[in-house]
Design a protein around this motif. Structure first.
Motif, PDB file in Angstrom:
ATOM      1  N   ALA A   1       0.834  -1.198   0.000  1.00 49.92           N
ATOM      2  CA  ALA A   1       0.000   0.000   0.000  1.00 49.92           C
ATOM      3  C   ALA A   1       0.871   1.252   0.000  1.00 49.92           C
ATOM      4  CB  ALA A   1      -0.916   0.000   1.216  1.00 49.92           C
ATOM      5  N   GLY A   2       0.537   2.199  -0.860  1.00 46.13           N
ATOM      6  CA  GLY A   2       1.295   3.433  -0.985  1.00 46.13           C
ATOM      7  C   GLY A   2       2.309   3.417  -2.094  1.00 46.13           C
ATOM      8  N   MET A   3       2.541   2.237  -2.693  1.00 49.40           N
ATOM      9  CA  MET A   3       3.499   2.128  -3.789  1.00 49.40           C
ATOM     10  C   MET A   3       2.828   1.773  -5.110  1.00 49.40           C
ATOM     11  SD  MET A   3       6.832   0.205  -2.164  1.00 49.40           S
ATOM     12  CE  MET A   3       7.645   0.813  -0.691  1.00 49.40           C
ATOM     13  N   GLU A   4       1.513   1.790  -5.138  1.00 47.37           N
ATOM     14  CA  GLU A   4       0.811   1.310  -6.319  1.00 47.37           C
ATOM     15  C   GLU A   4       0.647   2.354  -7.415  1.00 47.37           C
ATOM     16  OE1 GLU A   4      -2.433   2.562  -3.352  1.00 47.37           O
ATOM     17  OE2 GLU A   4      -0.426   1.677  -3.339  1.00 47.37           O
ATOM     18  N   ALA A   5       0.807   3.649  -7.098  1.00 45.45           N
ATOM     19  CA  ALA A   5       0.483   4.705  -8.062  1.00 45.45           C
ATOM     20  C   ALA A   5       1.291   4.576  -9.356  1.00 45.45           C
ATOM     21  CB  ALA A   5       0.696   6.074  -7.430  1.00 45.45           C
ATOM     22  N   GLU A   6       2.612   4.395  -9.237  1.00 44.85           N
ATOM     23  CA  GLU A   6       3.440   4.284 -10.435  1.00 44.85           C
ATOM     24  C   GLU A   6       3.103   3.035 -11.233  1.00 44.85           C
ATOM     25  OE1 GLU A   6       5.831   6.576 -11.556  1.00 44.85           O
ATOM     26  OE2 GLU A   6       4.885   7.811 -10.010  1.00 44.85           O
ATOM     27  N   LEU A   7       2.802   1.957 -10.533  1.00 42.96           N
ATOM     28  CA  LEU A   7       2.456   0.705 -11.190  1.00 42.96           C
ATOM     29  C   LEU A   7       1.127   0.813 -11.936  1.00 42.96           C
ATOM     30  CD1 LEU A   7       3.320  -2.225 -11.629  1.00 42.96           C
ATOM     31  CD2 LEU A   7       2.237  -2.810  -9.437  1.00 42.96           C
ATOM     32  N   GLN A   8       0.175   1.497 -11.333  1.00 44.02           N
ATOM     33  CA  GLN A   8      -1.141   1.659 -11.955  1.00 44.02           C
ATOM     34  C   GLN A   8      -1.069   2.433 -13.264  1.00 44.02           C
ATOM     35  OE1 GLN A   8      -3.144   3.471  -8.620  1.00 44.02           O
ATOM     36  NE2 GLN A   8      -4.078   1.536  -7.970  1.00 44.02           N
ATOM     37  N   LYS A   9      -0.046   3.263 -13.415  1.00 44.14           N
ATOM     38  CA  LYS A   9       0.084   4.055 -14.640  1.00 44.14           C
ATOM     39  C   LYS A   9       0.422   3.198 -15.853  1.00 44.14           C
ATOM     40  CE  LYS A   9       1.867   8.167 -12.192  1.00 44.14           C
ATOM     41  NZ  LYS A   9       3.070   9.024 -12.009  1.00 44.14           N
ATOM     42  N   VAL A  10       1.014   2.016 -15.620  1.00 49.38           N
ATOM     43  CA  VAL A  10       1.580   1.270 -16.743  1.00 49.38           C
ATOM     44  C   VAL A  10       1.077  -0.167 -16.874  1.00 49.38           C
ATOM     45  CG1 VAL A  10       3.687   2.648 -16.912  1.00 49.38           C
ATOM     46  CG2 VAL A  10       3.606   0.734 -15.303  1.00 49.38           C
ATOM     47  N   THR A  11       0.200  -0.591 -15.993  1.00 48.60           N
ATOM     48  CA  THR A  11      -0.324  -1.951 -16.135  1.00 48.60           C
ATOM     49  C   THR A  11      -1.841  -1.943 -16.157  1.00 48.60           C
ATOM     50  OG1 THR A  11      -0.337  -4.194 -15.240  1.00 48.60           O
ATOM     51  CG2 THR A  11      -0.309  -2.418 -13.640  1.00 48.60           C
ATOM     52  N   GLY A  12      -2.388  -2.754 -17.039  1.00 50.54           N
ATOM     53  CA  GLY A  12      -3.827  -2.958 -17.057  1.00 50.54           C
ATOM     54  C   GLY A  12      -4.210  -4.228 -16.328  1.00 50.54           C
ATOM     55  N   GLY A  13      -3.212  -4.950 -15.835  1.00 50.71           N
ATOM     56  CA  GLY A  13      -3.459  -6.197 -15.123  1.00 50.71           C
ATOM     57  C   GLY A  13      -3.847  -5.959 -13.681  1.00 50.71           C
ATOM     58  N   PRO A  14      -4.300  -7.000 -13.006  1.00 51.32           N
ATOM     59  CA  PRO A  14      -4.732  -6.858 -11.611  1.00 51.32           C
ATOM     60  C   PRO A  14      -3.568  -6.551 -10.674  1.00 51.32           C
ATOM     61  CG  PRO A  14      -4.734  -9.171 -12.261  1.00 51.32           C
ATOM     62  CD  PRO A  14      -4.469  -8.382 -13.502  1.00 51.32           C
ATOM     63  N   ILE A  15      -3.837  -5.714  -9.675  1.00 52.81           N
ATOM     64  CA  ILE A  15      -2.879  -5.385  -8.625  1.00 52.81           C
ATOM     65  C   ILE A  15      -3.541  -5.690  -7.293  1.00 52.81           C
ATOM     66  CG2 ILE A  15      -1.454  -3.606  -7.551  1.00 52.81           C
ATOM     67  CD1 ILE A  15      -1.577  -2.030 -10.165  1.00 52.81           C
ATOM     68  N   ALA A  16      -2.940  -6.565  -6.519  1.00 50.31           N
ATOM     69  CA  ALA A  16      -3.431  -6.871  -5.182  1.00 50.31           C
ATOM     70  C   ALA A  16      -2.563  -6.122  -4.176  1.00 50.31           C
ATOM     71  CB  ALA A  16      -3.381  -8.379  -4.920  1.00 50.31           C
ATOM     72  N   ILE A  17      -3.198  -5.382  -3.292  1.00 52.67           N
ATOM     73  CA  ILE A  17      -2.487  -4.499  -2.367  1.00 52.67           C
ATOM     74  C   ILE A  17      -2.438  -5.127  -0.977  1.00 52.67           C
ATOM     75  CG2 ILE A  17      -2.405  -2.190  -1.366  1.00 52.67           C
ATOM     76  CD1 ILE A  17      -2.143  -2.165  -4.393  1.00 52.67           C
ATOM     77  N   TRP A  18      -1.217  -5.141  -0.399  1.00 52.31           N
ATOM     78  CA  TRP A  18      -1.133  -5.529   1.011  1.00 52.31           C
ATOM     79  C   TRP A  18      -0.832  -4.304   1.857  1.00 52.31           C
ATOM     80  CZ3 TRP A  18       3.423  -7.058  -1.803  1.00 52.31           C
ATOM     81  CH2 TRP A  18       4.624  -6.532  -1.331  1.00 52.31           C
ATOM     82  N   GLY A  19      -1.287  -4.361   3.084  1.00 50.57           N
ATOM     83  CA  GLY A  19      -1.163  -3.241   4.002  1.00 50.57           C
ATOM     84  C   GLY A  19      -2.461  -3.128   4.771  1.00 50.57           C
ATOM     85  N   PRO A  20      -2.579  -2.122   5.618  1.00 47.51           N
ATOM     86  CA  PRO A  20      -3.830  -1.963   6.380  1.00 47.51           C
ATOM     87  C   PRO A  20      -5.049  -1.942   5.458  1.00 47.51           C
ATOM     88  CG  PRO A  20      -2.140  -0.456   7.187  1.00 47.51           C
ATOM     89  CD  PRO A  20      -1.592  -1.090   5.940  1.00 47.51           C
ATOM     90  N   ASP A  21      -5.941  -2.863   5.681  1.00 46.87           N
ATOM     91  CA  ASP A  21      -7.197  -2.954   4.911  1.00 46.87           C
ATOM     92  C   ASP A  21      -6.963  -3.197   3.419  1.00 46.87           C
ATOM     93  OD1 ASP A  21      -8.676  -2.382   7.263  1.00 46.87           O
ATOM     94  OD2 ASP A  21      -8.295  -0.240   6.974  1.00 46.87           O
TER      95      ASP A  21
END
Length: 537
Positions: free
Chosen positions: A150-170
Motif C-alpha cells: 500500500a502506498g506504492m501502487e500509483a506508479e504501477l497503476q500508470k503502466v499496467t492494465g493487469g490486476p494489482i493486489a495491495i497488502w497493508g492496512p485494509d
C-alpha cells in the motif's frame, strides 16, 4: 533422483522456459554433486519454509520490522494464504509471472514465498522504480498479477492494465488472505524450473532479466555457508533492497536456510542500520563498503560489538575501508563479488583466509580465470577480464545480450581483476571504469582508494572527463570530512598525496569538492554516471 537427472517441468505456462537462451549460448553449468546434491524435484519456498516447520522451528523468530517479529509459523501461514489467493482468486498457474513491489518487510517476504509455493515465477522490482522503468519490466516479463505494498501502487497503476493486489492496512490482499485456511501444498516444481526473474540495468536503460531456478536459491546459501557459518541463534540485518539479489540472499535465503532470523531496517541509511544493529544485537550484516565506512564516522556511534560477520559487496571494498572498519569496529569485513546474472556472491574468503584488499578465492564449486579479450588466459600478476563458471550461470530472458555476457562457456562479469600466485583475486576496475589518458590505462577505483587514505576525505568518486590534449583526464569528486576546508591549497595537497601513493600519472588533474554525499544507486553503489551529470557529460 539427483541433480544430474532431468525432471519434467511443472510449468503449465511455458513463457519463461520458451524464452531461455538457446543451448549453445548457455554458460557451462558445473554442479558438483559432492557439494550440491538436491533432488530433481524441489520447491525452494517449501525447502526454506516447510522444512523449517518440520524441524520444529515453527516458534522460532524468523523476521521482524520495528517492534513486530514474525515466527517461522507466522511466515508460513501468511505465505500459504497468499499462495491460495493467487491460485484460487486470480487463477495463477505454474509458470505465470507475479510482480512484487514493496519495501523490505515480512509481508514482502511472505509474498515472495507465496509466489514460489504457487509454482509461479517471482518478478522482483526496486521500490524506487518509476512508471517508465516499471513499464520496461512489465513488457519483458508479462506478469499475470502484481502484488504491491500500500502506498506504492500509483506508479504501477500508470503502466499496467493487469490486476494489482495491495497488502497493508485494509488492503484487498489482506482481506482475501484472511479467509483462506493457512494450509497450502507447494506446487511440485522441478529443481530446474524458473523461480525468479531478476532485473539488472543495461547501459541503454533497457533492463536485462536474469532467470534463476528453484535449485539456484539453495546453491547460493550452501556455497556461502563456509563464509557465514550461520546458525539458529544468529541475527541478520542488511541494507540492500530485497529486489537486489544481494539483499534477497543475505536477508532472506541465507538466514532461513540456517533457521536464523532477520530484522529489517525501517529507515534508509547507515545511521539507521547502525541503530538497528545495536538495538537487536545483530551478529551478521550485509551492506556496501560505503555504508560500513559511514558507520565508523557516526558521532555518537551505537555499540556495534555484537557483529561477528560483516559481508561487503555491491561495489569494490578498498583496503583503506577494510582497515578503518577493523580499527574502529573490530570487524574484519568479508569482501565478495557477485552478480545478478549469477544470483549472488561467487568469490570471497572466510575470516582466517582474508587478505585485505583482495576479494578472495572462488567459493566451493566455482571456478574463476583471468582472460584477455580473445578468451586466452592471462598470466598471474597481470590484469585481465574476470571469467567465472560454476553451479549457476547467466540465462537472460529473451535477450541478444546473452552472447555479450557468455563466451565459450564462461560468464564474463565486466570486471578487470588480477590473480596472484596464491590464487587470490584482486579487483582493478569495472571494464568500463578504465580511464585512458595520454595512452595510460588508469583504474578509477585505484585513484579513489588513494584519495580515501587522506584524513580530510570522507568520500571520493573518480571518472574520466574529456581533455583536448590527453583525450581524457582523471577527475575526482571529493566530499570532505569538514566541507569548510575546501580550498585550492587542499586540492593541490590531495593531488600530491595521490602522486605519493600510486604512480604519479594517475593523479586527478581535476578535483571538484562536493558538499552533499556522492550519488549512489538504490543498492548503495557509487554511481559514477551521477558524478558526470552536473558537468553535462
Amino acid at each position: 533422483m539427483r541433480t544430474g537427472t532431468a525432471a519434467a517441468t511443472a510449468h503449465v505456462d511455458r513463457f519463461v522456459l520458451d524464452r531461455l537462451p538457446p543451448a549453445e549460448h548457455w554458460p557451462q553449468i558445473r554442479l558438483d554433486e559432492s557439494l550440491y546434491c538436491y533432488p530433481s524435484r524441489l520447491n525452494a519456498a517449501s525447502i526454506l519454509l516447510d522444512r523449517a516447520i518440520e524441524r520444529g522451528w515453527d516458534q522460532r523468530p524468523c523476521m521482524g520490522l520495528g517492534d513486530d517479529m514474525w515466527t517461522y509459523a507466522d511466515v508460513a501461514d501468511c505465505a500459504n494464504r497468499i499462495a491460495a489467493v493467487l491460485v484460487e482468486d486470480y487463477g495463477v498457474v505454474a509458470g505465470n509471472r507475479v510482480l512484487l513491489r514493496g519495501a523490505n518487510a515480512p509481508w514482502m517476504v511472505a509474498a515472495w514465498l507465496g509466489v514460489l509455493k504457487a509454482g509461479a515465477v517471482a518478478v522482483t522490482t526496486m521500490p524506487l522504480l518509476r512508471a517508465a522503468e516499471l513499464a520496461k519490466v512489465l513488457s519483458k516479463c508479462e506478469p499475470a498479477v502484481s502484488l504491491c505494498e500500500a502506498g506504492m501502487e500509483a506508479e504501477l497503476q500508470k503502466v499496467t492494465g493487469g490486476p494489482i493486489a495491495i497488502w497493508g492496512p485494509d488492503g484487498d490482499l489482506n482481506v482475501a488472505a484472511a479467509v483462506k485456511s493457512g494450509e497450502f501444498t507447494a506446487v511440485d516444481t522441478a529443481a530446474t524450473d524458473p523461480a525468479l526473474l531478476a532485473s539488472t540495468s543495461g547501459t541503454t536503460g533497457d533492463p536485462k532479466v536474469a532467470v534463476h531456478f528453484h535449485r539456484d536459491l539453495l546453491v547460493i546459501a550452501d556455497a556461502f555457508e563456509p563464509i557465514l557459518r550461520a546458525g539458529p541463534d544468529d541475527v541478520f540485518v542488511g541494507s540492500p533492497p530485497l529486489a537486489f539479489t544481494f539483499g534477497l540472499g543475505g536477508e532472506v535465503v541465507f538466514p532461513m536456510r540456517a533457521g536464523a532470523c532477520t530484522w529489517f531496517c525501517d529507515e534508509p541509511g547507515p545511521a539507521a542500520l547502525a541503530e538497528l544493529i545495536a538495538r537487536r544485537q545483530a551478529t551478521v550484516c550485509f551492506s556496501s563498503p560505503t555504508a560500513y565506512r559511514a558507520m565508523t564516522m557516526l558521532d555518537p556511534r551505537p555499540d556495534l560489538s555484537s557483529l561477528r560477520c560483516g559481508v561487503s559487496a555491491g561495489e569494490w571494498l578498498p583496503r583503506s575501508t577494510f582497515e578503518l572498519v577493523e580499527h574502529e569496529l573490530g570487524l574484519r569485513l568479508n569482501d565478495g563479488i557477485g552478480a545478478t546474472e549469477l544470483l549472488h556472491i561467487f568469490i570471497s574468503a572466510p575470516d582466517a583466509e582474508i587478505r585485505p584488499g583482495s576479494t578472495g578465492k572462488p567459493l566451493p564449486g566455482w571456478e574463476a580465470a583471468i582472460l584477455d579479450a580473445d578468451g586466452a588466459p592471462v598470466p598471474d600478476g597481470r590484469p585481465g577480464l574476470l571469467a567465472v563458471r560454476g553451479p549457476i550461470g547467466c540465462r537472460y530472458l529473451d535477450d541478444e545480450r546473452q552472447t555479450v555476457y557468455v563466451h565459450n562457456g564462461w560468464n564474463f562479469t565486466g570486471d578487470v581483476y588480477v590473480r596472484d600466485a596464491d590464487g587470490y583475486f584482486w579487483y582493478q576496475a569495472r571494464a568500463d571504469d578504465m580511464i585512458i589518458s595520454s595512452g595510460y590505462n588508469i583504474a578509477a577505483p585505484e585513484v579513489e582508494e588513494a584519495l580515501l587514505t587522506h584524513a580530510a576525505v570522507a568520500e571520493a568518486g573518480v571518472i574520466g572527463t574529456p581533455d583536448a590534449e590527453r583525450g581524457m583526464v582523471v577527475h575526482a569528486f571529493v566530499r570532505l570530512t569538514d566541507p569548510s576546508s575546501a580550498t585550492d591549497a587542499l586540492a593541490c595537497e590531495l593531488q600530491d598525496h595521490v602522486k605519493a601513493s600510486i604512480a604519479p600519472y594517475k593523479y586527478p588533474r581535476r578535483i571538484t569538492f562536493c558538499a552533499e554525499p556522492l550519488p549512489t544507486t538504490p543498492t548503495g553503489k557509487l554511481q559514477r554516471r551521477g558524478l558526470a551529470a552536473p558537468l553535462g557529460e
